[in-house]
Design an enzyme around this catalytic site. Structure first.
Site, mmCIF file in Angstrom:
data_model
loop_
_atom_site.group_PDB
_atom_site.id
_atom_site.type_symbol
_atom_site.label_atom_id
_atom_site.label_comp_id
_atom_site.label_asym_id
_atom_site.label_seq_id
_atom_site.Cartn_x
_atom_site.Cartn_y
_atom_site.Cartn_z
ATOM 1 N N HIS A 314 0.960 -1.243 0.262
ATOM 2 C CA HIS A 314 0.374 0.205 -0.188
ATOM 3 C C HIS A 314 0.987 2.044 0.042
ATOM 4 O O HIS A 314 0.507 2.165 0.083
ATOM 5 C CB HIS A 314 -0.810 0.005 1.097
ATOM 6 C CG HIS A 314 -2.121 -0.840 1.053
ATOM 7 N ND1 HIS A 314 -3.127 -0.434 -0.183
ATOM 8 C CD2 HIS A 314 -2.372 -1.939 1.295
ATOM 9 C CE1 HIS A 314 -4.191 -1.777 0.958
ATOM 10 N NE2 HIS A 314 -4.204 -2.389 1.157
ATOM 11 N N LYS A 495 -8.440 13.566 4.321
ATOM 12 C CA LYS A 495 -7.622 12.347 4.143
ATOM 13 C C LYS A 495 -7.261 12.062 5.582
ATOM 14 O O LYS A 495 -6.728 13.712 6.058
ATOM 15 C CB LYS A 495 -7.100 12.449 3.225
ATOM 16 C CG LYS A 495 -6.238 14.362 2.382
ATOM 17 C CD LYS A 495 -5.618 13.576 1.540
ATOM 18 C CE LYS A 495 -6.717 13.986 0.373
ATOM 19 N NZ LYS A 495 -6.874 13.111 -0.619
ATOM 20 N N ARG A 496 -6.247 11.339 6.232
ATOM 21 C CA ARG A 496 -5.013 11.473 7.143
ATOM 22 C C ARG A 496 -4.307 12.323 6.947
ATOM 23 O O ARG A 496 -3.955 13.471 5.689
ATOM 24 C CB ARG A 496 -4.760 9.966 7.541
ATOM 25 C CG ARG A 496 -5.456 8.667 7.824
ATOM 26 C CD ARG A 496 -5.823 9.242 9.157
ATOM 27 N NE ARG A 496 -4.479 9.814 10.188
ATOM 28 C CZ ARG A 496 -3.393 8.722 10.805
ATOM 29 N NH1 ARG A 496 -4.083 7.367 10.723
ATOM 30 N NH2 ARG A 496 -2.992 8.704 11.390
ATOM 31 N N LYS A 501 0.321 14.252 1.844
ATOM 32 C CA LYS A 501 -0.874 14.100 1.480
ATOM 33 C C LYS A 501 -0.293 16.036 0.948
ATOM 34 O O LYS A 501 -1.747 16.508 0.791
ATOM 35 C CB LYS A 501 -1.255 13.895 2.160
ATOM 36 C CG LYS A 501 -1.796 12.745 2.332
ATOM 37 C CD LYS A 501 -3.048 12.077 2.832
ATOM 38 C CE LYS A 501 -2.702 10.538 2.815
ATOM 39 N NZ LYS A 501 -3.940 9.940 1.659
ATOM 40 N N THR A 602 -8.339 6.235 -2.427
ATOM 41 C CA THR A 602 -9.230 6.408 -2.822
ATOM 42 C C THR A 602 -10.288 7.685 -2.365
ATOM 43 O O THR A 602 -11.731 7.279 -3.395
ATOM 44 C CB THR A 602 -10.558 5.100 -1.802
ATOM 45 O OG1 THR A 602 -10.204 5.153 -0.571
ATOM 46 C CG2 THR A 602 -9.080 3.721 -2.325
ATOM 47 N N LYS A 606 -14.087 8.278 -4.875
ATOM 48 C CA LYS A 606 -15.441 9.020 -4.270
ATOM 49 C C LYS A 606 -15.729 10.152 -4.934
ATOM 50 O O LYS A 606 -17.319 10.797 -4.889
ATOM 51 C CB LYS A 606 -15.358 8.752 -2.470
ATOM 52 C CG LYS A 606 -14.815 7.721 -1.547
ATOM 53 C CD LYS A 606 -14.674 7.800 -0.674
ATOM 54 C CE LYS A 606 -13.257 6.413 -0.270
ATOM 55 N NZ LYS A 606 -13.567 6.680 1.368
HETATM 56 C C1 LIG Z 1 -11.601 6.879 1.331
HETATM 57 C C2 LIG Z 1 -11.449 7.261 3.116
HETATM 58 C C3 LIG Z 1 -10.065 7.749 3.137
HETATM 59 C C4 LIG Z 1 -9.432 7.938 2.570
HETATM 60 O O1 LIG Z 1 -8.984 8.797 1.614
HETATM 61 P P1 LIG Z 1 -7.966 9.006 0.995
HETATM 62 O O2 LIG Z 1 -7.896 10.795 -0.152
HETATM 63 O O3 LIG Z 1 -7.562 8.277 -0.371
HETATM 64 O O4 LIG Z 1 -6.695 9.413 1.447
HETATM 65 C C5 LIG Z 1 -9.996 7.664 4.648
HETATM 66 N N1 LIG Z 1 -10.540 8.133 5.312
HETATM 67 C C6 LIG Z 1 -11.726 8.028 5.224
HETATM 68 C C7 LIG Z 1 -12.629 8.405 5.728
HETATM 69 C C8 LIG Z 1 -12.395 7.934 3.748
HETATM 70 O O5 LIG Z 1 -14.046 7.292 4.004
#
Ligand SMILES: *Cc1c(COP(=O)(O)O)cnc(C)c1O
Length: 762
Positions: A314, A495-496, A501, A602, A606
Site C-alpha cells: 500500500h 484524508k489522514r 498529502k 480512494t 469517491k
Molecule cells: C476514503 C477514506 C479515506 C481515504 O482517503 P484518501 O483521500 O484516499 O487518503 C480515509 N478516511 C476515510 C474516512 C475515508 O472514507
C-alpha cells in the site's frame, strides 16, 4: 407483514411501541433486530476454497443504511419511519461508527468485503476487535487532543461467539475471543468480519487522554489501533498485537480446514489469505509453525503457506515499510525466530548475489516484513497502475527481477452502494432516472456521457449539487455552529494528515487567498475550504499542521472583511460518517500529494463519483482518473513522479532555494509566524511548521506551490461557466465505473484468488 407492522411488533415486545410513540433509540434497536433477523436468513457463502482477507483495519462505517440497502428495504423503511414521524437520517445518528480503522487501507478492506459478498465469493475479513480504535479527535485550544473512541457499548451488530484460541507469548498465554459482524452483499449472500479480542483487555487502565501502561500486555493488547510507537514499549506492543492477530487467525483457518475434513497439506486448495499491507505478515511464519506442529516437514509447510498467501503493498514511503529488530521478535515471539531465520537463509541462498537487497534479516538485524511477504507469497500487488510501475521499476526492482510472475496491479475501488446510493440519494436517483439502475450491479455509467450537451440535464445536475451543499451547510450550522455560504465554492480536502498529502500546501493557498482579499482583490465568488483529518498522536509536524489550519480558521472566519469571501472549516473527528456527508456536497476535490507518494487514493474516486472535479497531481489513481476523463475534465499541476524520484535520488531539492528565490513564496511561508497568527496560536507549533518549510520540506510543497495557486485560480474561474462545469462533473461521473470495488474484487478473484461464486444456498 408490512415493515411498519414488523417494527410495531418488535417495539411492543420491548414495551416501547407503537412506532409513532417510540423514541429514536427504541426504533434503532428495533431496526437492528429486524435487519439482524433478515441477514440471519441469508445463506452463509461457502465453497471449496475461501478467502481470508486479513487486515489490521476495517474502516466499515455505520452499517444501518448499508444493510437496509443491501437487503433492498431502505426505501420502504424510510417511508414507514416518515409516516410515523421519524426520520431515517436521525435514527442513523444514533448508531456509533465502529472504531476499527484509520484511513484508506482500512476503508479499502471494508469496500472489498462489501463487493466480495455482492459477487457471492466466500470471504471473511479477519482482524482485531479494538475497544477504542485509533482515537476520537477533539480540538482544544486549536489543537488535536486524543480520547478513546468508545463504540462497543452502544447497540450494534457486533456479536461475541464462543470460539476462543490460546495465543502464547513468553510467560503469558492470552485467550483470543472471536467476535463477528455480518457482511451483507447487495442482494446475494452473507460473509463475516471476524475480529479477535483479548479476553483480559481492560479499558480501565486508560488514564489521561489515551495514555496507558504499554507494558501491561494482557490488559492493553486490543484497546487501540496503532498504539504510539515512539518508544520501545510501544513498538513491542505493536509486535504483540500483530502476533496476537495472526496467531488467532491462523488457528481459525486451520480449524476450518480440519472441520471440513481436509488434511493440513491441502491448505492451498481450500484457503487463500490476502495480507493487507505488512501488519499481518507474521501469519506466514506462524502458519508454517502450526503446520509443522501438525507433523508437516518444514519444506512442505513453507511450500503450502507460499501457495496460500498473497500480499498487497500500500505504500512506497520508506518509513511505512515495517522492519522489526530481531531483538523485539526474540522477546515477543521467540517461537517464530527459527522459522524466520530459515526463511531468510533459503531466500538468500536462492539469490546470493542480491543478498543485501533481498535479505529478510538485514545486516543491521532488522526483519523486513514486506520482503518476507514477497519471497513467501505467490502474488504481490500494487494498488494503482503508477504505484505498481514504481514498485517494479524502483522500490522493489530486485524482487521484480527475481519474481516477475508474482507482480501484478489491482487498482483500488470503492463500493457504489455506500458512496453513491447511501451517501448521495439525490444524485443516485437522478442518475437512475437517466440511465436506469443497471449501474448498481455493473458499475457502468458510460451512458451518462450522452447527456454532456443536454442543457436540461446539466442544470438538474447543478441543482442536485446545490441541494447537497445546502444540506451540508444546514448540518454544519446545527451540529458545529458554523455558518457557511451554500453558494460558495466547496473546496474539500479530507484524508489522514500527512506531509506527503500536503494539507500544508492547501493551507499556504488559504494564506495567499486571505492576503489577496485583504489587498482588495476579491474573488468572483466566495470559497469555503473544508478540511478533515486525524494526525497520528506522535506525528508532531502533522499535529502542528492541524494547529496551523485551526489558527487560520480562527483568523479568517473572525475577520468580517474576509469571511464573506473565504471560510475555513476543519471538521472534528473525521471518519466515514463525515466523508458521507462532505463528499456529495463537494465542488473541488483536493488530491495534491507529492507525485509518486500516494499509492492510489480512494477519496479521489469517491469525489469523482459524486460529481466533484479533481484538482490534483499526477499521482496514484489520479493518473487513471485523468486518462479516463481526459485532461480537459481535470485540473492537473505539479512535477511528475519521474522528476520527483530523480530529485530524491540526486538530493536535488532544496526548499531554501524556493523560499529565498521567490518573494511570493517567502511572503506566504513567513505568514505562518506572522503577528496575526502568533496572537491566535502557539508560537512553538507554528515555528516548527515554518522551519520545516524553510529548512526541510521533505515532501516538496514549495516545489509545486506556485503552479498550485495558478491552476486553482484557473479552476475557480472556470467554475463560473456553470454549464461547462456541470459538463465536467457529468463526464467525471460517467467514467467513474472503472473504480467500482466490484471490478477490483472481480480482478483479484480472476487473477489471484480463483474462488468460485457460491450459489449453493439458492
Ligand atoms: C476514503 C477514506 C479515506 C481515504 O482517503 P484518501 O483521500 O484516499 O487518503 C480515509 N478516511 C476515510 C474516512 C475515508 O472514507
Amino acid at each position: 407483514m408490512t415493515i411498519t407492522q414488523k417494527l410495531n411488533l418488535l417495539l411492543e415486545e420491548e414495551g416501547a411501541g407503537p412506532l409513532e410513540k417510540a423514541d429514536g433509540r427504541a426504533v434503532f434497536r428495533a431496526l437492528l433486530r429486524l435487519t439482524g433477523a433478515m441477514l440471519a436468513e441469508r445463506p452463509q457463502l461457502s465453497g471449496e476454497k475461501k478467502l481470508y482477507y486479513i487486515s489490521a483495519e476495517f474502516l466499515i462505517g455505520k452499517l444501518l443504511s448499508n444493510n437496509l440497502i443491501n437487503l433492498g428495504i431502505r426505501e420502504e423503511v424510510a417511508e414507514a419511519l416518515e409516516a410515523a414521524g421519524h426520520s431515517l437520517s436521525e435514527i442513523e445518528e444514533l448508531e456509533a461508527e465502529p472504531a476499527l480503522g484509520n484511513g484508506g487501507l482500512g476503508r479499502l478492506a471494508a469496500c472489498y468485503l462489501d463487493s466480495a459478498a455482492t459477487l457471492e465469493l466466500p470471504c471473511d475479513g479477519v482482524g482485531l476487535c479494538y475497544h477504542y480504535g485509533l482515537f476520537r479527535q477533539k480540538f482544544e485550544e486549536l489543537k488535536q487532543r486524543e480520547y478513546p473512541d468508545v463504540w462497543r457499548d452502544r447497540p450494534g451488530w457486533l456479536t461475541k461467539t464462543g470460539v476462543r484460541f490460546p495465543v502464547s507469548f513468553p510467560g503469558l498465554t492470552l485467550e483470543a475471543v472471536l467476535y463477528e459482524l455480518p457482511v451483507s452483499g447487495y442482494g446475494g449472500g452473507l460473509n463475516r468480519l471476524r475480529l479477535f479480542d483479548a479476553a483480559t483487555a481492560d479499558g480501565s487502565i486508560v488514564g489521561e487522554g489515551i495514555d496507558f501502561d504499554k507494558t501491561d500486555i494482557a490488559r492493553n493488547l486490543t484497546l487501540f489501533l496503532y498504539p504510539d510507537d515512539s518508544d520501545e514499549a510501544g513498538r513491542l506492543l505493536r509486535v504483540y498485537q500483530q502476533y496476537f492477530m495472526v496467531s488467532a487467525a491462523a488457528q481459525l483457518i486451520l480449524k476450518e480446514l480440519k472441520d471440513a475434513g481436509h488434511p493440513p497439506a491441502s491448505l492451498p486448495a481450500h484457503a487463500v489469505i490476502q495480507i493487507n499491507d505488512t501488519h499481518p505478515s507474521l501469519i506466514i511464519p506462524e502458519l508454517i509453525r502450526l503446520l509443522m506442529a501438525e507433523g508437516m516437514a518444514i519444506g512442505d509447510a513453507i511450500e503450502a503457506v507460499s501457495r496460500t498467501c498473497a500480499y498487497t503493498n500500500h505504500t512506497i514511503l520508506a518509513e511505512a515499510l515495517e522492519k522489526w529488530p530481531v531483538d523485539y521478535l526474540e522477546k515477543a515471539v521467540p517461537q517464530l525466530m527459527p522459522i524466520i531465520r530459515e526463511l531468510d537463509a533459503r531466500a538468500q541462498a536462492a539469490a546470493p548475489e542480491l543478498a543485501e537487497k533481498i535479505a529478510i534479516i538485514d545486516g543491521n538485524d532488522l526483519v523486513h516484513m514486506a520482503r518476507m511477504d514477497i519471497h513467501y507469497g505467490f502474488s504481490v500487488n500494487g494498488v494503482a497502475a503508477l504505484h505498481t510501475k514504481i514498485l517494479k521499476e524502483t522500490e522493489l526492482s530486485e524482487f521484480y527481477a527475481l519474481y516477475p510472475e508474482k507482480f501484478n496491479n489491482k487498482t483500488n475501488g470503492i463500493t457504489f452502494r455506500r458512496w453513491l446510493m447511501q451517501a448521495n440519494p439525490r444524485l443516485s436517483d437522478f442518475v437512475t432516472s437517466l440511465i436506469g439502475e443497471g449501474w448498481k450491479r455493473d458499475g457502468n455509467f458510460e451512458k451518462l456521457a450522452e447527456f454532456a450537451e443536454d442543457r436540461a440535464v446539466l442544470e438538474r445536475l447543478l441543482a442536485v449539487k446545490a441541494e447537497n451543499k445546502r444540506e451540508l451547510a444546514a448540518y454544519l450550522a446545527e451540529k458545529e455552529g458554523v455558518e457557511i455560504d451554500p453558494d460558495s465554492v466547496f473546496d474539500i480536502q479530507i484524508k489522514r494528515m500527512h506531509q506527503y498529502k500536503r494539507q500544508q500546501m492547501n493551507a499556504l493557498w488559504v494564506i495567499w487567498k486571505y492576503l489577496e482579499i485583504k489587498a482588495g482583490r476579491l474573488p468572483k465568488r466566495p470559497v469555503t475550504v473544508l478540511f478533515g483529518a486525524k494526525a497520528a498522536p506522535a506525528y508532531t509536524l502533522a499535529k502542528d499542521t492541524i494547529h496551523l489550519i485551526l489558527c487560520l480558521q480562527e483568523l479568517i472566519n473572525g475577520d468580517s472583511a474576509v469571511s464573506p469571501w473565504l471560510k475555513v472549516v476543519m471538521v472534528e473527528n473525521y471518519n466515514v460518517t463525515w466523508a458521507e456527508k462532505l463528499i456529495p456536497a463537494c465542488d473541488i476535490s483536493e488530491q495534491i500529494s507529492l507525485a509518486s507518494k500516494e499509492a492510489s487514493g480512494t477519496g479521489n474516486m469517491k469525489f469523482m463519483l459524486n460529481g466533484a472535479v479533481t484538482l490534483g497531481t499526477l499521482d496514484g489513481a489520479n493518473v487513471e482518473i485523468s486518462e479516463l476523463v481526459g485532461e480537459e475534465n481535470i485540473f492537473l499541476f505539479g512535477k511528475k513522479s519521474g522528476e520527483v524520484i530523480d530529485l530524491y535520488a540526486t538530493e536535488g531539492y532544496r526548499s531554501a532555494d524556493f523560499y529565498d528565490g521567490d518573494p511570493e513564496i517567502e511572503r506566504l511561508v513567513d505568514f505562518v509566524i506572522s503577528k496575526q497568527l502568533i496572537r491566535i496560536g502557539d508560537p512553538e507549533n507554528l515555528a516548527r511548521v515554518y522551519k520545516d518549510f524553510v529548512c526541510k520540506d521533505w515532501f516538496m510543497t514549495l516545489l509545486d506551490l506556485r503552479e498550485y495557486i495558478e491552476v486553482k485560480e484557473r479552476m475557480l474561474a472556470s467554475y463560473e461557466d456553470r454549464l461547462h462545469w456541470a459538463k465536467m462533473a457529468l463526464i467525471n461521473i460517467a467514467h467513474a465505473g472503472f473504480f467500482s470495488s466490484d471490478r477490483a474484487v472481480a480482478q483479484y478473484n480472476e487473477e489471484i484468488w480463483r474462488l468460485k461464486p457460491d450459489r449453493s444456498g439458492r
